[in-house]
Scaffold this motif. Sequence first.
Motif, PDB file in Angstrom:
ATOM      1  N   PRO A 118       0.627  -1.317   0.023  1.00 31.81           N
ATOM      2  CA  PRO A 118       0.064   0.135   0.001  1.00 31.81           C
ATOM      3  C   PRO A 118       0.667   1.320   0.079  1.00 31.81           C
ATOM      4  N   LEU A 119       2.155   1.278   0.706  1.00 28.88           N
ATOM      5  CA  LEU A 119       2.661   2.375   0.929  1.00 28.88           C
ATOM      6  C   LEU A 119       3.271   2.647  -0.554  1.00 28.88           C
ATOM      7  N   LEU A 120       3.967   1.826  -1.201  1.00 31.66           N
ATOM      8  CA  LEU A 120       4.495   2.015  -2.436  1.00 31.66           C
ATOM      9  C   LEU A 120       3.445   2.535  -3.664  1.00 31.66           C
ATOM     10  N   ALA A 121       2.314   1.736  -3.701  1.00 36.22           N
ATOM     11  CA  ALA A 121       1.311   2.124  -4.450  1.00 36.22           C
ATOM     12  C   ALA A 121       0.809   3.496  -4.347  1.00 36.22           C
ATOM     13  N   CYS A 122       0.617   3.975  -3.128  1.00 34.96           N
ATOM     14  CA  CYS A 122      -0.029   5.290  -2.829  1.00 34.96           C
ATOM     15  C   CYS A 122       1.141   6.312  -3.318  1.00 34.96           C
ATOM     16  N   ARG A 123       2.584   6.028  -3.351  1.00 37.50           N
ATOM     17  CA  ARG A 123       3.569   6.969  -3.612  1.00 37.50           C
ATOM     18  C   ARG A 123       3.867   6.877  -5.095  1.00 37.50           C
ATOM     19  N   THR A 124       3.165   5.930  -5.761  1.00 30.82           N
ATOM     20  CA  THR A 124       3.503   5.512  -7.247  1.00 30.82           C
ATOM     21  C   THR A 124       2.306   6.579  -7.934  1.00 30.82           C
ATOM     22  N   LEU A 125       0.988   6.200  -7.415  1.00 33.09           N
ATOM     23  CA  LEU A 125      -0.180   7.031  -8.042  1.00 33.09           C
ATOM     24  C   LEU A 125      -0.910   7.653  -6.885  1.00 33.09           C
ATOM     25  N   HIS A 126      -1.181   8.911  -7.117  1.00 35.89           N
ATOM     26  CA  HIS A 126      -1.774   9.679  -6.229  1.00 35.89           C
ATOM     27  C   HIS A 126      -3.429   9.292  -5.925  1.00 35.89           C
ATOM     28  N   VAL A 128      -4.797   6.340  -5.935  1.00 35.93           N
ATOM     29  CA  VAL A 128      -4.765   5.066  -5.462  1.00 35.93           C
ATOM     30  C   VAL A 128      -5.489   5.098  -3.849  1.00 35.93           C
ATOM     31  N   ARG A 129      -6.391   4.202  -3.295  1.00 30.91           N
ATOM     32  CA  ARG A 129      -6.700   3.890  -2.013  1.00 30.91           C
ATOM     33  C   ARG A 129      -6.660   2.452  -1.934  1.00 30.91           C
ATOM     34  N   MET A 130      -6.149   2.031  -0.603  1.00 30.77           N
ATOM     35  CA  MET A 130      -6.281   0.385  -0.581  1.00 30.77           C
ATOM     36  C   MET A 130      -6.465   0.187   0.757  1.00 30.77           C
ATOM     37  N   VAL A 131      -6.991  -1.227   0.849  1.00 40.60           N
ATOM     38  CA  VAL A 131      -7.133  -1.904   2.127  1.00 40.60           C
ATOM     39  C   VAL A 131      -6.177  -2.913   2.230  1.00 40.60           C
ATOM     40  N   GLY A 132      -5.352  -3.043   3.684  1.00 36.38           N
ATOM     41  CA  GLY A 132      -4.286  -4.149   3.649  1.00 36.38           C
ATOM     42  C   GLY A 132      -4.961  -4.961   4.945  1.00 36.38           C
ATOM     43  N   THR A 133      -4.844  -6.104   4.751  1.00 37.69           N
ATOM     44  CA  THR A 133      -5.506  -7.110   5.755  1.00 37.69           C
ATOM     45  C   THR A 133      -4.056  -7.609   6.584  1.00 37.69           C
ATOM     46  N   GLU A 134      -4.127  -8.132   7.624  1.00 41.81           N
ATOM     47  CA  GLU A 134      -3.248  -8.947   8.401  1.00 41.81           C
ATOM     48  C   GLU A 134      -3.905  -9.537   9.494  1.00 41.81           C
ATOM     49  N   ILE A 135      -3.122 -10.725   9.909  1.00 41.68           N
ATOM     50  CA  ILE A 135      -3.522 -11.724  10.842  1.00 41.68           C
ATOM     51  C   ILE A 135      -2.805 -11.404  12.408  1.00 41.68           C
ATOM     52  N   ASP A 136      -1.695 -11.201  11.791  1.00 37.25           N
ATOM     53  CA  ASP A 136      -0.375 -11.031  13.101  1.00 37.25           C
ATOM     54  C   ASP A 136      -0.479  -9.703  13.956  1.00 37.25           C
ATOM     55  N   ASP A 137      -0.557  -9.893  15.124  1.00 31.19           N
ATOM     56  CA  ASP A 137      -0.845  -8.745  15.900  1.00 31.19           C
ATOM     57  C   ASP A 137       0.221  -7.954  15.805  1.00 31.19           C
ATOM     58  N   VAL A 138       1.766  -8.501  15.889  1.00 32.37           N
ATOM     59  CA  VAL A 138       2.951  -7.577  15.945  1.00 32.37           C
ATOM     60  C   VAL A 138       2.825  -6.796  14.703  1.00 32.37           C
TER      61      VAL A 138
END
Length: 284
Positions: A118-126, A128-138
């Motif tokens: 998501p960070l690279l996508a947002c910096r490449t195209l202004h 872009v909006r994204m959702v990131g998913t994650e299972i790991d707490d840390v």
Amino acid sequence: MELRNPYTSAPDFSQLALDVPAFAPFVRTTSKGLPTIDFQDEKAVRALTAALLKRDFGLEIVLPNDRLCPMVPGRLEYVLWILQVASVLPTSLTSPRLPTLPDLTGIDIGTGSSAIYPLLACRTLHSVRMVGTEIDDVSFEHARRNIGGNGLDKRVALMRADVEGSVFPEDMFGASSTFDFTMCNPPFYSSAEEVADSLAAKELEPFAVCTGGTREMITPGGEVAFVGRMVDETLVLGDRIRWFSSLLGKYSSVAQIVALLQKHKIDNYAIKDLQQGQTKRWVH
Ligand code: SAH
């Protein structure tokens, strides 16, 4: 629209040390007198990633000691490819081509502690909006800080996923009712033994030195089962998402996933091989 990967060859480590002084202590000299870093030293690998993100994308990130450290060139290659695929193709077979800078919405399954896609996508195209998913707490907590710390919390929504639940959680449709693309760097392996074999065969990125992170690379049934679950879920999600994609770490997985697509009579798929440094990946 053509998005070019600036990393066509190894970075100039001496220049990077001048540009980002925090990276300087990690630069070594090879027997031939060339600047390098020790890729077996996880601190050096993390410093390289942080320095490239800072200099080339204006991103400040903090990576935990015991999680995967993403290598920027390969991650960027996938981001550029999916943004290109999602932005130049028509929304439906009859509609005209999209304008060159469309508003794109994407999903990153398993965004990791860095939230690098998501960070690279947002910096490449202004746009872009994204959702990131994650299972790991840390990883989730670090991803939250890395997204917020770069002022991107309005454009990147982070969602907790459940290891037993859907790969594409229903909540994500709260952020956008449809998505243009999904991406995923899946847990590639089915067991710790498989990780060890792959390490021995040098199939892993240098981030493998971050051994605590190997847990993140393991999922029951390995990448074929994980991406297979995604394929099954796409049948239900249908056209709420235009392009699904995932990396595959093992060449043998490509044929297995293609067979699954064919079983479901899905024939509008593409396979691309991504090669950065010594690690080759396949993307669907
Ligand atoms: N995208 C990051 C991390 C990839 S590692 C990068 O490219 O560097 C794979 C990640 O997927 C890990 O962080 C792991 O915790 C996460 N993960 C595993 N199963 C998941 C699931 N069902 N849903 C969301 N994330 C998952």
